[in-house]
Design a protein around this motif. Sequence first.
Motif, short mmCIF file in Angstrom:
data_model
loop_
_atom_site.label_atom_id
_atom_site.label_comp_id
_atom_site.label_asym_id
_atom_site.label_seq_id
_atom_site.Cartn_x
_atom_site.Cartn_y
_atom_site.Cartn_z
N ILE A 83 0.85 -1.38 0.34
CA ILE A 83 -0.38 0.38 -0.02
C ILE A 83 0.87 1.27 -0.16
O ILE A 83 0.33 2.45 -0.53
CB ILE A 83 -1.10 -0.40 1.26
N LEU A 84 2.02 1.42 0.77
CA LEU A 84 3.00 2.20 1.14
C LEU A 84 3.56 2.89 -0.60
O LEU A 84 3.47 3.95 -0.46
CB LEU A 84 3.74 2.01 1.56
N PHE A 85 4.09 1.31 -0.97
CA PHE A 85 4.83 1.49 -2.42
C PHE A 85 3.95 2.36 -3.64
O PHE A 85 4.01 2.99 -4.66
CB PHE A 85 4.75 0.77 -3.10
N TYR A 86 2.27 1.72 -3.48
CA TYR A 86 0.92 2.67 -4.93
C TYR A 86 1.47 3.73 -4.37
O TYR A 86 1.13 4.41 -4.87
CB TYR A 86 0.01 1.74 -4.45
N THR A 87 0.99 3.57 -3.12
CA THR A 87 0.68 5.51 -2.74
C THR A 87 1.93 6.22 -2.64
O THR A 87 1.36 7.36 -3.34
CB THR A 87 0.65 4.99 -1.16
N PHE A 88 3.26 6.17 -2.26
CA PHE A 88 3.91 6.62 -1.81
C PHE A 88 4.95 7.18 -3.48
O PHE A 88 4.99 8.33 -3.84
CB PHE A 88 5.22 6.83 -1.04
N TYR A 89 4.90 5.98 -4.39
CA TYR A 89 5.06 6.19 -5.78
C TYR A 89 4.58 7.30 -6.49
O TYR A 89 5.29 8.52 -6.78
CB TYR A 89 4.93 5.02 -6.31
N ALA A 90 2.96 8.20 -6.46
CA ALA A 90 2.20 8.59 -6.80
C ALA A 90 2.44 9.65 -6.28
O ALA A 90 2.58 10.73 -7.33
CB ALA A 90 1.29 8.39 -6.83
N PHE A 91 2.98 10.25 -5.27
CA PHE A 91 2.93 10.63 -4.21
C PHE A 91 3.41 12.33 -4.57
O PHE A 91 2.66 13.92 -5.01
CB PHE A 91 3.34 10.36 -3.01
N PRO A 92 4.77 11.95 -5.14
CA PRO A 92 5.13 13.52 -6.02
C PRO A 92 5.07 14.35 -6.84
O PRO A 92 4.57 14.92 -6.90
CB PRO A 92 6.94 13.09 -5.37
N TYR A 93 4.83 12.63 -7.39
CA TYR A 93 4.18 13.52 -9.39
C TYR A 93 2.42 14.06 -9.07
O TYR A 93 2.34 15.08 -9.85
CB TYR A 93 3.77 12.13 -9.54
N PHE A 94 1.87 13.46 -8.19
CA PHE A 94 0.80 14.56 -7.61
C PHE A 94 1.02 15.51 -7.50
O PHE A 94 -0.56 16.65 -7.40
CB PHE A 94 -0.68 13.37 -6.71
N LEU A 95 1.33 15.86 -6.36
CA LEU A 95 1.80 17.03 -5.62
C LEU A 95 1.95 17.92 -6.93
O LEU A 95 1.62 19.40 -6.64
CB LEU A 95 2.75 17.18 -4.64
N ILE A 96 2.78 17.74 -7.22
CA ILE A 96 3.24 18.75 -8.85
C ILE A 96 2.51 19.00 -9.91
O ILE A 96 2.57 19.89 -10.14
CB ILE A 96 4.95 18.08 -9.86
N THR A 139 3.09 -5.96 -6.23
CA THR A 139 3.17 -4.22 -6.70
C THR A 139 3.53 -3.61 -7.59
O THR A 139 3.25 -2.46 -7.72
CB THR A 139 3.99 -4.22 -5.03
N PHE A 140 4.60 -4.20 -8.49
CA PHE A 140 5.86 -3.64 -9.24
C PHE A 140 4.93 -3.84 -10.31
O PHE A 140 5.38 -3.03 -11.11
CB PHE A 140 7.11 -4.19 -9.00
#
Length: 198
Positions: free
Chosen positions: A31-44, A101-102
């Motif tokens: 869950i952490l990998f899915y969520t935080f992979y996209a996190f910086p992109y979504f903020l940008i 996950t990957f």
Amino acid sequence: MEKKIIIYIYYNNISLILKKCLFKIGFSKEILFYTFYAFPYFLIFFKNKKNNKKPIKNKKNKSFSIFLILSFFINLTIFFLKNSLSFKDYLLIKIYNYPNTFIPIFTLLAPLCEEIFFRKIILNEFLIQKVNPRKAIILSSFLFGFIHNNPIQFISGVIIGIIIGINYVITFSIKNCIIIHSFNNVIFIIFSFLIKNY
């Protein structure tokens, strides 16, 4: 332009810190990998939403099938070169150990997030600033290769980035870029499993 790259690095570091903290208190690694992979992109993307400027579209509407074919053969060459050099690929280890996950991240989420960031935001910004298209494609491709943190993935990232960048400059279709990127990653996974099970 430099500001966007610095913001990406900043958000990515925050993402890594949050991921490690939440993992230590018991959150699922997947869950952490899915969520935080996209996190910086979504903020940008959220921050960049107001900037919808585009350079003047090239009227040539070429088919992107040639880019899919190029992607296939370059991927094939790099894959076999890497295996002949016995290069330890941590991405493959992760794909084999955590396929649930990957594989979705590698084939769906990564192409979507990375293409919007590196082509629609970074490459597009270079073109708006009247940077020579060849130079803009090479610079954005080097940045794309650099974020993979791995010598072989850097080389393949730069090469595939150039192919996708040329497609973007010709068509200005981010959808085509996402499809080529996703196709490239799917081919990589297929080759990986074929070699592993051979």
